[in-house]
Design a protein around this motif. Structure first.
Motif, PDB file in Angstrom:
ATOM      1  N   VAL A 117       0.812  -0.938   0.045  1.00 53.75           N
ATOM      2  CA  VAL A 117      -0.032  -0.261  -0.101  1.00 53.75           C
ATOM      3  C   VAL A 117       0.914   1.155   0.014  1.00 53.75           C
ATOM      4  O   VAL A 117       0.603   2.158  -0.684  1.00 53.75           O
ATOM      5  CB  VAL A 117      -0.946   0.077   1.118  1.00 53.75           C
ATOM      6  N   LEU A 118       2.030   1.246   0.837  1.00 56.14           N
ATOM      7  CA  LEU A 118       2.699   2.409   0.946  1.00 56.14           C
ATOM      8  C   LEU A 118       3.467   2.850  -0.167  1.00 56.14           C
ATOM      9  O   LEU A 118       3.746   3.800  -0.658  1.00 56.14           O
ATOM     10  CB  LEU A 118       3.518   2.183   2.261  1.00 56.14           C
ATOM     11  N   PHE A 119       4.240   1.677  -0.700  1.00 61.04           N
ATOM     12  CA  PHE A 119       5.022   2.011  -1.693  1.00 61.04           C
ATOM     13  C   PHE A 119       4.761   1.518  -3.240  1.00 61.04           C
ATOM     14  O   PHE A 119       5.584   1.963  -4.191  1.00 61.04           O
ATOM     15  CB  PHE A 119       6.441   1.181  -1.390  1.00 61.04           C
ATOM     16  N   MET A 120       3.666   0.825  -3.470  1.00 57.36           N
ATOM     17  CA  MET A 120       3.136   0.815  -4.763  1.00 57.36           C
ATOM     18  C   MET A 120       1.554   1.499  -4.950  1.00 57.36           C
ATOM     19  O   MET A 120       1.637   2.139  -5.998  1.00 57.36           O
ATOM     20  CB  MET A 120       3.048  -0.840  -4.908  1.00 57.36           C
ATOM     21  N   VAL A 121       0.681   1.297  -4.113  1.00 58.87           N
ATOM     22  CA  VAL A 121      -0.651   1.801  -4.435  1.00 58.87           C
ATOM     23  C   VAL A 121      -0.473   3.323  -4.061  1.00 58.87           C
ATOM     24  O   VAL A 121      -0.853   4.182  -5.010  1.00 58.87           O
ATOM     25  CB  VAL A 121      -1.634   1.176  -3.513  1.00 58.87           C
ATOM     26  N   LEU A 122      -0.011   3.610  -3.108  1.00 56.10           N
ATOM     27  CA  LEU A 122      -0.142   5.119  -2.819  1.00 56.10           C
ATOM     28  C   LEU A 122       0.609   6.111  -3.768  1.00 56.10           C
ATOM     29  O   LEU A 122       0.194   6.982  -4.074  1.00 56.10           O
ATOM     30  CB  LEU A 122       0.246   5.478  -1.369  1.00 56.10           C
ATOM     31  N   PRO A 123       1.741   5.774  -4.239  1.00 53.51           N
ATOM     32  CA  PRO A 123       2.603   6.723  -4.993  1.00 53.51           C
ATOM     33  C   PRO A 123       1.712   6.634  -6.321  1.00 53.51           C
ATOM     34  O   PRO A 123       1.649   7.655  -7.029  1.00 53.51           O
ATOM     35  CB  PRO A 123       3.783   5.761  -5.288  1.00 53.51           C
ATOM     36  N   TYR A 124       0.990   5.761  -6.811  1.00 52.51           N
ATOM     37  CA  TYR A 124       0.171   5.592  -7.916  1.00 52.51           C
ATOM     38  C   TYR A 124      -1.090   6.633  -7.882  1.00 52.51           C
ATOM     39  O   TYR A 124      -1.040   7.507  -8.718  1.00 52.51           O
ATOM     40  CB  TYR A 124      -0.406   4.226  -8.216  1.00 52.51           C
ATOM     41  N   PHE A 125      -1.663   6.499  -6.902  1.00 58.01           N
ATOM     42  CA  PHE A 125      -2.647   7.488  -6.751  1.00 58.01           C
ATOM     43  C   PHE A 125      -2.302   8.898  -6.474  1.00 58.01           C
ATOM     44  O   PHE A 125      -2.954   9.911  -6.916  1.00 58.01           O
ATOM     45  CB  PHE A 125      -3.646   7.200  -5.457  1.00 58.01           C
ATOM     46  N   LEU A 126      -1.058   9.282  -5.933  1.00 56.98           N
ATOM     47  CA  LEU A 126      -0.467  10.510  -5.979  1.00 56.98           C
ATOM     48  C   LEU A 126      -0.079  11.043  -7.062  1.00 56.98           C
ATOM     49  O   LEU A 126      -0.288  12.283  -7.353  1.00 56.98           O
ATOM     50  CB  LEU A 126       0.604  10.581  -4.701  1.00 56.98           C
ATOM     51  N   SER A 127       0.385  10.101  -7.880  1.00 57.29           N
ATOM     52  CA  SER A 127       0.707  10.535  -9.281  1.00 57.29           C
ATOM     53  C   SER A 127      -0.457  10.918 -10.254  1.00 57.29           C
ATOM     54  O   SER A 127      -0.366  11.757 -11.226  1.00 57.29           O
ATOM     55  CB  SER A 127       1.848   9.381  -9.933  1.00 57.29           C
ATOM     56  N   SER A 128      -1.410  10.557  -9.688  1.00 59.52           N
ATOM     57  CA  SER A 128      -2.642  10.648 -10.512  1.00 59.52           C
ATOM     58  C   SER A 128      -3.142  12.233 -10.668  1.00 59.52           C
ATOM     59  O   SER A 128      -3.930  12.592 -11.594  1.00 59.52           O
ATOM     60  CB  SER A 128      -3.915   9.610 -10.426  1.00 59.52           C
ATOM     61  N   PHE A 129      -2.581  12.936  -9.607  1.00 56.90           N
ATOM     62  CA  PHE A 129      -3.141  14.215  -9.447  1.00 56.90           C
ATOM     63  C   PHE A 129      -2.506  15.166 -10.356  1.00 56.90           C
ATOM     64  O   PHE A 129      -2.909  16.219 -10.963  1.00 56.90           O
ATOM     65  CB  PHE A 129      -2.723  14.921  -7.985  1.00 56.90           C
ATOM     66  N   VAL A 130      -1.449  14.757 -11.132  1.00 57.68           N
ATOM     67  CA  VAL A 130      -0.871  15.375 -12.143  1.00 57.68           C
ATOM     68  C   VAL A 130      -1.194  14.827 -13.886  1.00 57.68           C
ATOM     69  O   VAL A 130      -0.802  15.465 -14.762  1.00 57.68           O
ATOM     70  CB  VAL A 130       0.914  15.264 -12.066  1.00 57.68           C
ATOM     71  N   GLU A 131      -2.178  13.987 -13.704  1.00 57.72           N
ATOM     72  CA  GLU A 131      -2.492  13.622 -14.874  1.00 57.72           C
ATOM     73  C   GLU A 131      -3.239  14.579 -15.828  1.00 57.72           C
ATOM     74  O   GLU A 131      -3.268  14.735 -16.965  1.00 57.72           O
ATOM     75  CB  GLU A 131      -3.767  12.445 -14.690  1.00 57.72           C
ATOM     76  N   LYS A 132      -4.052  15.538 -15.126  1.00 57.72           N
ATOM     77  CA  LYS A 132      -4.839  16.807 -15.675  1.00 57.72           C
ATOM     78  C   LYS A 132      -3.851  17.711 -16.416  1.00 57.72           C
ATOM     79  O   LYS A 132      -4.011  18.433 -17.025  1.00 57.72           O
ATOM     80  CB  LYS A 132      -5.585  17.447 -14.834  1.00 57.72           C
TER      81      LYS A 132
END
Length: 304
Positions: A117-132
């Motif tokens: 969760v901490l090192f695989m899932v969380l970074p993915y969701f945080l990176s999605s904020f720059v998708e726009k």
């Protein structure tokens, strides 16, 4: 320098060293004495073949390391727990052993879940904020990797601020120094260990760093349209990423190639956070742990 293939880890006020089918745990007790436990090493899987197959063996070695690490950590902690008022009977002792084994297995599973969760899932969701702001998949994947590394470094920095972890990192340094002393052909004594390096290319810290770098490459080439599928892919790829990273760290530990050394350098830098200079009493614990399972004199004669 040739790899001795001996490895280990720091535990609470001590060091575990593993060599082939045996491991030892040396712990500095509160009265100053060194308690030592030597055991046969048994893998979590009963079959030996998967432990020899490249890219597959790394998966099982990683799980083995977690299980053995937790077991030896609990052993070292037992010297610093409050003394029980009454002696347990045979049946009570057996029940307590089963409870401890169950607790250890649950802790390992929980640790894996938290790490995912901490090192695989969380970074993915945080990176999605720059998708726009960008439609580049390469930029998104690299940004996700940067976040993953940043979380890892922040995590290591925060835990290194606690006193118990600081001492554990000092024992971690002693472990590396003992192995480096042997592999550089020096006699294993306090003076030689003290002047040896506290960094080692086969360190678990370097392995975790390689896991993060390899994950960037895999996540770039293997993806999906849906967010749920992307998260599931990242979780499913973890064993593969661990297997590839294991082979890289194994190669690094047996090679002085310029390219390999360059690839190992970032992990060595991170080790500056997870290893500290030990005092002589910690070095003595490391030497004791090594000598219980490894005939370093014979190894040096045959290999150096």
């Amino acid at each position: 320098m040739k790899s001795s293939n001996i490895g280990g880890q720091a535990v609470l006020e001590g060091i575990m060293m593993r060599n082939g089918g045996k491991y030892s745990v040396a712990v500095r007790k509160t009265d100053g004495e060194i308690a030592v436990d030597v055991q046969e090493y048994h893998s979590v899987i009963p079959w030996k073949t998967p432990l020899k197959i490249p890219f597959v063996r790394g998966i099982f070695n990683f799980v083995d390391s977690l299980v053995l690490g937790m077991k030896t950590l609990m052993f070292s902690a037992s010297f610093f727990e409050d003394e029980e008022e009454e002696t347990l009977t045979g049946a009570e002792a057996e029940k307590q052993e089963k409870r401890e084994k169950l607790f250890m297995n649950l802790t390992v599973v929980l640790a894996i879940v938290i790490a995912v969760v901490l090192f695989m899932v969380l970074p993915y969701f945080l990176s999605s904020f720059v998708e726009k702001y960008t439609s580049s998949r390469a930029a998104m994947t690299i940004f996700e990797g940067v976040i993953r590394v940043a979380i890892f470094l922040l995590y290591v920095f925060l835990i290194s601020r606690t006193n118990d972890i600081k001492r554990t990192f000092m024992y971690h340094g002693a472990e590396h120094k003992c192995i480096n002393c042997i592999e550089h052909g020096l006699e294993l004594n306090v003076e030689n260990v003290r002047k040896s390096s506290k960094q080692h290319k086969r360190c678990g810290t370097s392995f975790l760093f390689f896991v993060m770098i390899v994950s960037i490459i895999f996540c770039f080439f293997i993806t999906a349209e849906s967010q749920v599928a992307r998260v599931l892919i990242r979780i499913a790829l973890l064993p593969v990423i661990a297997g590839v990273s294991y082979e890289i760290i194994r190669l690094a530990g047996n090679s002085d190639n310029v390219v390999i050394n360059a690839l190992s350098q970032p992990g060595m830098w991170v080790q500056n956070m997870t290893t500290k200079e030990p005092d002589d009493s910690m070095i003595e614990v490391g030497i004791r742990a090594v000598e219980e399972v490894f005939d370093w004199r014979t190894w040096q004669k045959e290999n150096l």
